[in-house]
Write a protein that holds these residues in place. Sequence first.
Motif, PDB file in Angstrom:
ATOM      1  N   PRO A  84       0.808  -1.225   0.000  1.00  0.00           N
ATOM      2  CA  PRO A  84       0.000   0.000   0.000  1.00  0.00           C
ATOM      3  C   PRO A  84       0.845   1.282   0.000  1.00  0.00           C
ATOM      4  CG  PRO A  84      -0.968  -1.586   1.492  1.00  0.00           C
ATOM      5  CD  PRO A  84       0.326  -2.191   1.004  1.00  0.00           C
ATOM      6  N   GLN A  85       1.969   1.269   0.740  1.00  0.00           N
ATOM      7  CA  GLN A  85       2.763   2.507   0.814  1.00  0.00           C
ATOM      8  C   GLN A  85       3.551   2.787  -0.463  1.00  0.00           C
ATOM      9  OE1 GLN A  85       3.096  -0.120   2.799  1.00  0.00           O
ATOM     10  NE2 GLN A  85       5.221  -0.778   2.978  1.00  0.00           N
ATOM     11  N   ASP A  86       3.655   1.787  -1.357  1.00  0.00           N
ATOM     12  CA  ASP A  86       4.352   1.990  -2.644  1.00  0.00           C
ATOM     13  C   ASP A  86       3.419   2.563  -3.692  1.00  0.00           C
ATOM     14  OD1 ASP A  86       6.813   0.854  -1.925  1.00  0.00           O
ATOM     15  OD2 ASP A  86       6.067  -1.170  -2.322  1.00  0.00           O
ATOM     16  N   GLN A  87       2.131   2.517  -3.414  1.00  0.00           N
ATOM     17  CA  GLN A  87       1.184   2.785  -4.492  1.00  0.00           C
ATOM     18  C   GLN A  87       0.868   4.256  -4.669  1.00  0.00           C
ATOM     19  OE1 GLN A  87      -1.705  -0.298  -3.686  1.00  0.00           O
ATOM     20  NE2 GLN A  87      -0.179  -1.820  -4.224  1.00  0.00           N
ATOM     21  N   HIS A  88       0.714   4.603  -5.949  1.00  0.00           N
ATOM     22  CA  HIS A  88       0.479   5.996  -6.307  1.00  0.00           C
ATOM     23  C   HIS A  88      -0.944   6.178  -6.830  1.00  0.00           C
ATOM     24  CE1 HIS A  88       2.529   3.767  -9.590  1.00  0.00           C
ATOM     25  NE2 HIS A  88       1.413   4.106 -10.205  1.00  0.00           N
ATOM     26  N   ILE A  89      -1.280   7.412  -6.990  1.00  0.00           N
ATOM     27  CA  ILE A  89      -2.605   7.752  -7.497  1.00  0.00           C
ATOM     28  C   ILE A  89      -2.637   7.550  -9.015  1.00  0.00           C
ATOM     29  CG2 ILE A  89      -4.126   9.767  -7.858  1.00  0.00           C
ATOM     30  CD1 ILE A  89      -3.157  10.674  -5.012  1.00  0.00           C
ATOM     31  N   HIS A  90      -3.770   7.124  -9.532  1.00  0.00           N
ATOM     32  CA  HIS A  90      -3.942   7.008 -10.979  1.00  0.00           C
ATOM     33  C   HIS A  90      -4.935   8.048 -11.459  1.00  0.00           C
ATOM     34  CE1 HIS A  90      -2.213   2.966 -10.141  1.00  0.00           C
ATOM     35  NE2 HIS A  90      -1.501   3.351 -11.187  1.00  0.00           N
ATOM     36  N   SER A 114      -7.027  -1.746  14.115  1.00  0.00           N
ATOM     37  CA  SER A 114      -6.268  -2.942  14.484  1.00  0.00           C
ATOM     38  C   SER A 114      -7.086  -4.175  14.130  1.00  0.00           C
ATOM     39  CB  SER A 114      -5.910  -2.921  15.962  1.00  0.00           C
ATOM     40  OG  SER A 114      -7.070  -3.110  16.722  1.00  0.00           O
ATOM     41  N   GLY A 115      -6.386  -5.188  13.676  1.00  0.00           N
ATOM     42  CA  GLY A 115      -7.069  -6.405  13.242  1.00  0.00           C
ATOM     43  C   GLY A 115      -7.241  -6.442  11.732  1.00  0.00           C
ATOM     44  N   PHE A 116      -7.166  -5.265  11.083  1.00  0.00           N
ATOM     45  CA  PHE A 116      -7.259  -5.223   9.623  1.00  0.00           C
ATOM     46  C   PHE A 116      -5.848  -5.176   9.053  1.00  0.00           C
ATOM     47  CE2 PHE A 116     -11.289  -3.711  11.078  1.00  0.00           C
ATOM     48  CZ  PHE A 116     -12.218  -4.057  10.107  1.00  0.00           C
ATOM     49  N   LYS A 117      -5.662  -5.856   7.928  1.00  0.00           N
ATOM     50  CA  LYS A 117      -4.351  -5.842   7.302  1.00  0.00           C
ATOM     51  C   LYS A 117      -4.520  -5.520   5.829  1.00  0.00           C
ATOM     52  CE  LYS A 117      -0.095  -8.566   7.315  1.00  0.00           C
ATOM     53  NZ  LYS A 117       0.163  -8.500   5.864  1.00  0.00           N
ATOM     54  N   ALA A 118      -4.037  -4.361   5.423  1.00  0.00           N
ATOM     55  CA  ALA A 118      -4.188  -3.952   4.024  1.00  0.00           C
ATOM     56  C   ALA A 118      -3.119  -4.603   3.167  1.00  0.00           C
ATOM     57  CB  ALA A 118      -4.086  -2.437   3.910  1.00  0.00           C
ATOM     58  N   SER A 119      -3.494  -5.129   2.018  1.00  0.00           N
ATOM     59  CA  SER A 119      -2.494  -5.700   1.115  1.00  0.00           C
ATOM     60  C   SER A 119      -2.346  -4.853  -0.142  1.00  0.00           C
ATOM     61  CB  SER A 119      -2.873  -7.121   0.733  1.00  0.00           C
ATOM     62  OG  SER A 119      -4.163  -7.135   0.177  1.00  0.00           O
ATOM     63  N   SER A 120      -3.314  -4.012  -0.403  1.00  0.00           N
ATOM     64  CA  SER A 120      -3.170  -3.098  -1.534  1.00  0.00           C
ATOM     65  C   SER A 120      -4.078  -1.907  -1.300  1.00  0.00           C
ATOM     66  CB  SER A 120      -3.537  -3.793  -2.840  1.00  0.00           C
ATOM     67  OG  SER A 120      -4.922  -4.035  -2.879  1.00  0.00           O
ATOM     68  N   ALA A 121      -3.869  -0.888  -2.102  1.00  0.00           N
ATOM     69  CA  ALA A 121      -4.696   0.309  -1.987  1.00  0.00           C
ATOM     70  C   ALA A 121      -4.799   0.927  -3.366  1.00  0.00           C
ATOM     71  CB  ALA A 121      -4.055   1.299  -1.026  1.00  0.00           C
ATOM     72  N   SER A 122      -5.880   1.580  -3.650  1.00  0.00           N
ATOM     73  CA  SER A 122      -5.949   2.251  -4.941  1.00  0.00           C
ATOM     74  C   SER A 122      -6.758   3.523  -4.821  1.00  0.00           C
ATOM     75  CB  SER A 122      -6.553   1.335  -6.000  1.00  0.00           C
ATOM     76  OG  SER A 122      -7.939   1.217  -5.813  1.00  0.00           O
ATOM     77  N   MET A 123      -6.377   4.488  -5.644  1.00  0.00           N
ATOM     78  CA  MET A 123      -7.067   5.757  -5.667  1.00  0.00           C
ATOM     79  C   MET A 123      -7.032   6.251  -7.111  1.00  0.00           C
ATOM     80  SD  MET A 123      -6.171   9.149  -3.458  1.00  0.00           S
ATOM     81  CE  MET A 123      -6.915   8.804  -1.886  1.00  0.00           C
ATOM     82  N   VAL A 124      -8.195   6.545  -7.630  1.00  0.00           N
ATOM     83  CA  VAL A 124      -8.268   6.984  -9.029  1.00  0.00           C
ATOM     84  C   VAL A 124      -8.935   8.354  -9.105  1.00  0.00           C
ATOM     85  CG1 VAL A 124      -9.147   6.433 -11.334  1.00  0.00           C
ATOM     86  CG2 VAL A 124      -8.457   4.582  -9.809  1.00  0.00           C
ATOM     87  N   TYR A 125      -8.242   9.284  -9.721  1.00  0.00           N
ATOM     88  CA  TYR A 125      -8.816  10.592 -10.007  1.00  0.00           C
ATOM     89  C   TYR A 125      -9.389  10.512 -11.407  1.00  0.00           C
ATOM     90  CZ  TYR A 125      -6.872  13.247  -6.069  1.00  0.00           C
ATOM     91  OH  TYR A 125      -6.593  13.743  -4.826  1.00  0.00           O
ATOM     92  N   LYS A 126     -10.468  11.222 -11.634  1.00  0.00           N
ATOM     93  CA  LYS A 126     -11.038  11.261 -12.974  1.00  0.00           C
ATOM     94  C   LYS A 126     -11.120  12.693 -13.466  1.00  0.00           C
ATOM     95  CE  LYS A 126     -13.290   6.939 -12.483  1.00  0.00           C
ATOM     96  NZ  LYS A 126     -14.464   6.131 -12.311  1.00  0.00           N
ATOM     97  N   GLY A 127     -11.003  12.861 -14.757  1.00  0.00           N
ATOM     98  CA  GLY A 127     -11.056  14.196 -15.323  1.00  0.00           C
ATOM     99  C   GLY A 127     -10.556  14.146 -16.742  1.00  0.00           C
TER     100      GLY A 127
END
Length: 133
Positions: A84-90, A114-127
Amino acid sequence: MLEEKLENKDIKPTAMRLLVLRQLVESGAAISLKSLEAKFERADKATLFRTLKTFEDKKLIHSIEDGTGSVKYALCEEGCECAPQDQHIHFHCVKCGETYCLTKSKIPQTHIPSGFKASSASMVYKGTCANCN
Ligand SMILES: [Zn+2]
Ligand SMILES: [Zn+2]
Ligand SMILES: [Zn+2]
């Protein structure tokens, strides 16, 4: 060097892999399997898909769900672990349909209970992208 890029990620540089990698490097935007198929008309679809999967498993590329329903792929940055910390916005352009990596804009870190474990993250801007504006 394309061969080196593959070898650095423990991927054996076959002719097909080199062709697909070249396409990813030369394209300024993310590529879907469908547009890859259009570029390699004579290639077997299953082979293309497997090539992308291998690249993704080895963290050479990452997949992007931009809300269009077709997954797109783009090259990872040097040393990317796809955490997740490597991922950038698209950025998805609603005019031309291209999706771009905004590699300078990391996804902001957020509190995860606590108790949750993120393995990926994503964020998409549109325009609309620079080409369309
Ligand atoms: Zn990555
Ligand atoms: Zn555009
Ligand atoms: Zn990206």
